[in-house]
Scaffold this motif. Structure first.
Motif, mmCIF file in Angstrom:
data_model
loop_
_atom_site.group_PDB
_atom_site.id
_atom_site.type_symbol
_atom_site.label_atom_id
_atom_site.label_comp_id
_atom_site.label_asym_id
_atom_site.label_seq_id
_atom_site.Cartn_x
_atom_site.Cartn_y
_atom_site.Cartn_z
ATOM 1 N N THR A 53 33.477 22.308 -12.450
ATOM 2 C CA THR A 53 32.742 21.061 -12.626
ATOM 3 C C THR A 53 31.585 21.058 -11.638
ATOM 4 N N PRO A 54 30.359 20.862 -12.118
ATOM 5 C CA PRO A 54 29.220 20.913 -11.199
ATOM 6 C C PRO A 54 29.273 19.778 -10.172
ATOM 7 N N SER A 55 28.737 20.048 -9.005
ATOM 8 C CA SER A 55 28.577 19.006 -7.988
ATOM 9 C C SER A 55 27.117 19.014 -7.548
ATOM 10 N N ILE A 56 26.621 17.826 -7.204
ATOM 11 C CA ILE A 56 25.221 17.704 -6.814
ATOM 12 C C ILE A 56 25.110 16.921 -5.523
ATOM 13 N N GLU A 57 23.956 17.092 -4.872
ATOM 14 C CA GLU A 57 23.638 16.318 -3.679
ATOM 15 C C GLU A 57 22.160 15.948 -3.731
ATOM 16 N N PHE A 58 21.841 14.777 -3.224
ATOM 17 C CA PHE A 58 20.455 14.325 -3.167
ATOM 18 C C PHE A 58 19.765 15.051 -2.022
ATOM 19 N N ARG A 59 18.613 15.651 -2.311
ATOM 20 C CA ARG A 59 17.862 16.385 -1.277
ATOM 21 C C ARG A 59 16.551 15.713 -0.903
ATOM 22 N N GLY A 60 15.941 14.987 -1.848
ATOM 23 C CA GLY A 60 14.698 14.323 -1.484
ATOM 24 C C GLY A 60 13.984 13.699 -2.662
ATOM 25 N N ILE A 61 13.134 12.743 -2.341
ATOM 26 C CA ILE A 61 12.273 12.112 -3.339
ATOM 27 C C ILE A 61 10.875 12.049 -2.739
ATOM 28 N N PHE A 62 9.898 12.494 -3.517
ATOM 29 C CA PHE A 62 8.527 12.565 -3.041
ATOM 30 C C PHE A 62 7.615 11.885 -4.055
ATOM 31 N N LYS A 63 6.689 11.076 -3.550
ATOM 32 C CA LYS A 63 5.738 10.381 -4.420
ATOM 33 C C LYS A 63 4.335 10.730 -3.962
ATOM 34 N N TYR A 64 3.499 11.045 -4.934
ATOM 35 C CA TYR A 64 2.093 11.217 -4.625
ATOM 36 C C TYR A 64 1.286 10.601 -5.757
ATOM 37 N N THR A 65 0.132 10.066 -5.407
ATOM 38 C CA THR A 65 -0.709 9.362 -6.371
ATOM 39 C C THR A 65 -1.762 10.308 -6.933
ATOM 40 N N LEU A 66 -1.856 10.305 -8.263
ATOM 41 C CA LEU A 66 -2.861 11.103 -8.960
ATOM 42 C C LEU A 66 -4.041 10.181 -9.278
ATOM 43 N N PRO A 67 -5.258 10.585 -8.986
ATOM 44 C CA PRO A 67 -6.411 9.723 -9.244
ATOM 45 C C PRO A 67 -6.669 9.570 -10.740
ATOM 46 N N ALA A 68 -7.380 8.516 -11.064
ATOM 47 C CA ALA A 68 -7.752 8.278 -12.457
ATOM 48 C C ALA A 68 -8.762 9.322 -12.902
ATOM 49 N N GLY A 69 -8.662 9.697 -14.183
ATOM 50 C CA GLY A 69 -9.611 10.634 -14.769
ATOM 51 C C GLY A 69 -10.424 9.932 -15.835
ATOM 52 N N GLN A 70 -11.182 10.685 -16.574
ATOM 53 C CA GLN A 70 -12.001 10.136 -17.643
ATOM 54 C C GLN A 70 -11.182 10.020 -18.926
ATOM 55 N N GLY A 71 -11.396 8.960 -19.701
ATOM 56 C CA GLY A 71 -10.795 8.837 -21.017
ATOM 57 C C GLY A 71 -9.497 8.055 -21.048
ATOM 58 N N ILE A 72 -8.985 7.919 -22.277
ATOM 59 C CA ILE A 72 -7.760 7.151 -22.508
ATOM 60 C C ILE A 72 -6.564 7.920 -21.960
ATOM 61 N N GLY A 73 -5.631 7.200 -21.347
ATOM 62 C CA GLY A 73 -4.421 7.811 -20.837
ATOM 63 C C GLY A 73 -4.601 8.550 -19.531
ATOM 64 N N LYS A 74 -5.745 8.393 -18.920
ATOM 65 C CA LYS A 74 -6.025 9.097 -17.665
ATOM 66 C C LYS A 74 -6.127 8.118 -16.495
ATOM 67 N N SER A 75 -5.338 7.040 -16.557
ATOM 68 C CA SER A 75 -5.386 6.066 -15.474
ATOM 69 C C SER A 75 -4.738 6.638 -14.225
ATOM 70 N N LYS A 76 -4.992 5.970 -13.128
ATOM 71 C CA LYS A 76 -4.322 6.331 -11.885
ATOM 72 C C LYS A 76 -2.809 6.269 -12.129
ATOM 73 N N ARG A 77 -2.047 7.193 -11.534
ATOM 74 C CA ARG A 77 -0.607 7.199 -11.740
ATOM 75 C C ARG A 77 0.096 7.786 -10.523
ATOM 76 N N ASP A 78 1.329 7.350 -10.345
ATOM 77 C CA ASP A 78 2.169 7.907 -9.297
ATOM 78 C C ASP A 78 3.068 8.973 -9.910
ATOM 79 N N SER A 79 3.117 10.115 -9.278
ATOM 80 C CA SER A 79 4.000 11.188 -9.695
ATOM 81 C C SER A 79 5.176 11.214 -8.722
ATOM 82 N N VAL A 80 6.372 11.180 -9.266
ATOM 83 C CA VAL A 80 7.584 11.180 -8.443
ATOM 84 C C VAL A 80 8.348 12.468 -8.725
ATOM 85 N N VAL A 81 8.722 13.163 -7.674
ATOM 86 C CA VAL A 81 9.530 14.373 -7.790
ATOM 87 C C VAL A 81 10.844 14.126 -7.059
#
Length: 182
Positions: A31-59
């Motif tokens: 049975t697999p077992s897991i452990e939390f190692r980390g959470i990282f957030k970085y903000t991606l700037p807005a680009g040109q066009g539809i669907g390219k708004s500023k966004r936060d990327s979470v890993v």
């Protein structure tokens, strides 16, 4: 001369046996077992066009251990459809489950997102011999800034399962602030 040759041969054999005995395969449960190692957030700037708004990327990074190494599924394999059907019939989630919780009115409330409904990660032992494995998995998700958003303290609960449908323990991430559309 022959005695020196025998001594060298014995020395090589002893060194080889010593080195090979240094590694013992881990003895993890199936049975697999897991452990939390980390959470990282970085903000991606807005680009040109539809669907390219500023966004936060979470890993989110979790560590895993599994005794029989049957974690993941390969999309281009003959077993993919069978694996997917088996996952759907048993809880209707893939081999990676992530639940999102926002802090609202002094308590955490689950936020369901269809994007997280059936998550799959690839076969971690494709082309390798069966046996115990360990390592880490990274999950990446985007949280776009819309025209009207609200920032919420957010945390995640994660579990995985193997192809035999053995479910891991549940781990919880730290809390971070993320944008959600109103």
């Amino acid at each position: 001369m022959q005695r020196q040759l025998i001594q060298r041969y014995l020395l090589v054999v002893v060194v080889a046996l010593t080195l090979s005995s240094c590694f013992t395969e881990p003895d993890y449960p199936d049975t697999p077992s897991i452990e939390f190692r980390g959470i990282f957030k970085y903000t991606l700037p807005a680009g040109q066009g539809i669907g390219k708004s500023k966004r936060d990327s979470v890993v989110i990074t979790i560590g895993f251990k599994d005794g029989d190494g049957n974690l993941g599924t390969t999309v281009n394999s003959p077993t993919y459809k069978a694996d997917s059907a088996r996952y759907a019939q048993n809880g209707n989630w893939g081999n990676y489950q992530i639940r999102t919780f926002r802090f609202i009115n002094n308590r955490y409330v689950e936020y369901t997102d269809q994007v997280n409904a059936n998550l799959l990660f690839p076969d971690l032992t494709a082309g390798k011999p069966k046996g115990a494995i360990e390592g880490s998995l990274d999950f990446n998700q985007l949280f776009p800034y819309g025209t009207v958003i609200q920032m919420y303290p957010t945390k995640f609960q994660i579990k995985i399962r193997d192809r035999s449908l053995n479910e891991s323990n549940v781990v919880e991430t730290d809390t971070i602030s993320l944008p959600f559309a109103r």
